[in-house]
Design a protein around this motif. Structure first.
Motif, short mmCIF file in Angstrom:
data_model
loop_
_atom_site.label_atom_id
_atom_site.label_comp_id
_atom_site.label_asym_id
_atom_site.label_seq_id
_atom_site.Cartn_x
_atom_site.Cartn_y
_atom_site.Cartn_z
N ARG A 128 0.99 -0.75 -0.09
CA ARG A 128 -0.12 -0.10 0.45
C ARG A 128 0.94 1.00 -0.21
O ARG A 128 0.82 2.45 -0.75
N LEU A 129 2.43 1.19 0.91
CA LEU A 129 3.07 2.32 0.47
C LEU A 129 3.57 2.96 -0.26
O LEU A 129 3.61 3.59 -0.88
N LEU A 130 4.16 1.91 -0.96
CA LEU A 130 4.13 1.63 -2.13
C LEU A 130 3.42 2.07 -3.56
O LEU A 130 3.51 2.96 -4.52
N LEU A 131 1.81 1.30 -3.51
CA LEU A 131 0.84 2.42 -4.27
C LEU A 131 0.56 3.43 -4.44
O LEU A 131 0.94 4.18 -4.80
N GLN A 132 1.06 4.46 -3.22
CA GLN A 132 0.12 5.37 -2.78
C GLN A 132 1.85 6.70 -3.54
O GLN A 132 1.02 7.08 -4.00
N ALA A 133 2.68 6.15 -3.28
CA ALA A 133 4.54 6.79 -3.99
C ALA A 133 3.54 6.83 -5.20
O ALA A 133 4.38 7.60 -5.61
N GLY A 138 2.99 10.09 -10.01
CA GLY A 138 1.75 10.63 -11.40
C GLY A 138 1.62 9.01 -12.09
O GLY A 138 1.40 9.30 -13.29
N ILE A 139 1.77 7.82 -11.56
CA ILE A 139 1.70 6.96 -12.70
C ILE A 139 0.41 6.84 -12.78
O ILE A 139 -0.64 6.02 -11.53
N GLU A 140 -0.13 6.44 -13.73
CA GLU A 140 -1.97 5.71 -14.09
C GLU A 140 -1.71 4.99 -15.46
O GLU A 140 -1.60 5.57 -16.60
N PRO A 141 -1.46 3.74 -14.20
CA PRO A 141 -1.71 2.30 -15.62
C PRO A 141 -2.88 2.53 -16.28
O PRO A 141 -4.35 3.23 -16.30
N ASP A 178 -11.83 -7.35 -10.34
CA ASP A 178 -10.96 -7.58 -9.47
C ASP A 178 -9.37 -8.02 -10.56
O ASP A 178 -9.05 -7.00 -10.03
N VAL A 179 -9.71 -8.86 -10.62
CA VAL A 179 -8.43 -8.73 -11.27
C VAL A 179 -8.11 -7.46 -12.59
O VAL A 179 -6.79 -7.48 -12.36
N ARG A 180 -8.32 -7.05 -13.44
CA ARG A 180 -8.00 -5.70 -13.90
C ARG A 180 -7.31 -4.73 -12.76
O ARG A 180 -6.62 -4.11 -13.51
N GLU A 181 -8.26 -4.61 -11.76
CA GLU A 181 -7.76 -3.37 -10.97
C GLU A 181 -6.10 -4.55 -10.38
O GLU A 181 -4.98 -3.57 -9.37
N ASP A 182 -6.09 -5.45 -9.84
CA ASP A 182 -4.99 -5.80 -9.40
C ASP A 182 -4.02 -5.74 -10.54
O ASP A 182 -2.65 -5.37 -9.71
N ALA A 183 -4.58 -5.64 -11.37
CA ALA A 183 -2.92 -6.32 -12.87
C ALA A 183 -2.83 -4.37 -12.86
O ALA A 183 -1.17 -4.24 -12.99
N ALA A 184 -3.50 -3.35 -12.79
CA ALA A 184 -2.93 -2.21 -12.47
C ALA A 184 -2.20 -0.73 -11.68
O ALA A 184 -1.30 -0.57 -11.34
N SER A 185 -2.87 -2.80 -10.20
CA SER A 185 -1.69 -2.16 -9.17
C SER A 185 -0.53 -2.61 -9.56
O SER A 185 0.52 -2.48 -9.04
N GLN A 186 -0.53 -3.79 -9.65
CA GLN A 186 1.05 -4.58 -10.37
C GLN A 186 1.65 -3.94 -11.43
O GLN A 186 3.08 -3.25 -10.95
N PHE A 187 1.08 -3.30 -11.89
CA PHE A 187 2.06 -2.50 -13.09
C PHE A 187 1.80 -1.48 -12.63
O PHE A 187 3.74 -0.30 -12.84
N ALA A 188 1.55 -0.54 -12.06
CA ALA A 188 1.80 0.71 -11.06
C ALA A 188 3.24 0.55 -10.00
O ALA A 188 4.33 1.49 -10.20
N THR A 190 5.03 -2.15 -10.73
CA THR A 190 6.77 -1.99 -11.37
C THR A 190 7.27 -1.23 -11.52
O THR A 190 8.70 -0.88 -12.06
N SER A 191 6.21 -0.27 -12.33
CA SER A 191 6.89 0.63 -13.03
C SER A 191 7.37 2.10 -12.03
O SER A 191 8.31 2.35 -11.97
N TYR A 192 6.91 1.78 -10.77
CA TYR A 192 7.03 3.32 -9.95
C TYR A 192 8.93 2.10 -9.52
O TYR A 192 9.64 2.86 -9.71
N ILE A 193 9.31 0.77 -9.04
CA ILE A 193 10.05 0.50 -8.32
C ILE A 193 10.79 0.53 -9.66
O ILE A 193 12.39 1.04 -9.31
N GLU A 194 11.19 0.41 -11.29
CA GLU A 194 11.41 0.70 -12.26
C GLU A 194 11.89 2.39 -12.34
O GLU A 194 13.62 2.29 -12.85
N GLN A 195 11.19 3.16 -11.85
CA GLN A 195 11.20 4.55 -11.76
C GLN A 195 12.55 4.93 -11.16
O GLN A 195 13.49 5.34 -11.96
N GLU A 196 12.24 4.61 -9.87
CA GLU A 196 13.17 4.66 -8.98
C GLU A 196 14.46 3.90 -8.43
O GLU A 196 15.08 4.42 -7.87
#
Length: 273
Positions: A128-133, A138-141, A178-188, A190-196
């Motif tokens: 949740r902390l990483l998703l909030q970050a 500004g990462i919007e899947p 739910d599946v698509r929401e979870d996949a969106a969170s996963q993308f966000a 991953t993208s945030y970690i790779e970005q930072e």
């Protein structure tokens, strides 16, 4: 085909203790390369090989322990004002518990549910902390990002398309939403970690060293699959791509752990377990 929800989506990328997970799968969220499995046919980052024992049995007639969630509060944790509900916790805990209990029974050890609950709660908080970050960054899947994430999960699990992933998880009780929401969170995530984080492509030498270690582990294990059949590690070139994915996944997990630790120090986190 059954896709472990912890590894396939619910914590698939930044489960900071990715042991369950993995969620997501943690240890690593990656398994041994195809053809060099642990005996269950596991492929990197997701599949349990479809060979999970039926509920209530470990495959040898012995009763499996049952997850006890009677002491779980309605609000498991609060993260910067956002609540993590009991329902969200139980979904992840039950799938994590099943995987952990199977592993514990194989090793003959007793499963500590209190400790496992703490691990799952902390994992949910870190995610949740990483998703909030990621949202703050500004990462919007987009729908295309979600489709690409589901296609990747399909490939990891030997499925033919994103639709097959959705269908498989619907059979496990998840809705397509739910599946698509979870996949969106996963993308966000991953993208945030790779970005930072500074995620580097492993060198040929590092991959060969990783491969040699895999061969040695397989040799020490006797090269036997659970059915008694001889298991051989595929040639290096055949699993090179999978090894590279595993190396990058390990870097992501390590970066996610450090990033979540930093976010906790700056954030407002309360865990009620």
């Amino acid at each position: 085909m059954k896709i472990p929800r912890t590894k396939a989506i619910r914590n698939s990328v930044a489960a900071v203790s990715f042991a369950a997970i993995v969620a997501l799968t943690g240890c690593s969220d990656q398994g041994a390369p195809s053809g060099a499995s642990d005996g269950g046919g596991q492929k990197p980052a997701a599949s349990d090989g479809g060979g999970a024992p039926a509920a209530g049995s470990d495959g040898g007639g012995q009763a499996m322990p049952e997850p006890d969630t009677s002491d779980v509060p309605d609000v498991v944790a609060e993260v910067n004002g956002e609540k993590i509900s009991k329902d969200e916790f139980v979904t992840l805990y039950e799938s994590t518990f099943q995987q952990a209990s199977m592993q514990q029974q194989q090793s003959g050890q007793q499963l500590d549910q209190a400790e496992l609950k703490k691990q799952v709660a902390n994992q949910l908080v870190d995610n949740r902390l990483l998703l909030q970050a990621s949202q703050d960054a500004g990462i919007e899947p987009t729908p295309e990002d979600v489709d690409a994430t589901l296609e990747k999960i399909a490939k990891q699990n030997g499925l033919g398309s994103a639709d097959e992933v959705v269908s498989a998880l619907e059979q496990q009780g998840m809705s397509e939403k739910d599946v698509r929401e979870d996949a969106a969170s996963q993308f966000a995530l991953t993208s945030y970690i790779e970005q930072e984080a500074d995620i580097k492509e492993p060198s040929e030498e590092e991959l060969k060293a990783q491969y040699d270690q895999l061969v040695q582990q397989q040799s020490q294990a006797g090269g036997q699959q659970s059915g008694g059949q001889q298991s051989e590690v595929p040639p290096f070139e055949d699993v090179k791509g999978q090894l590279a994915d595993q190396a990058k996944s390990q870097q992501q997990n390590e970066a996610a752990t450090k990033m979540a630790e930093d976010l906790r120090k700056k954030g407002d986190v309360t865990i009620n377990l």
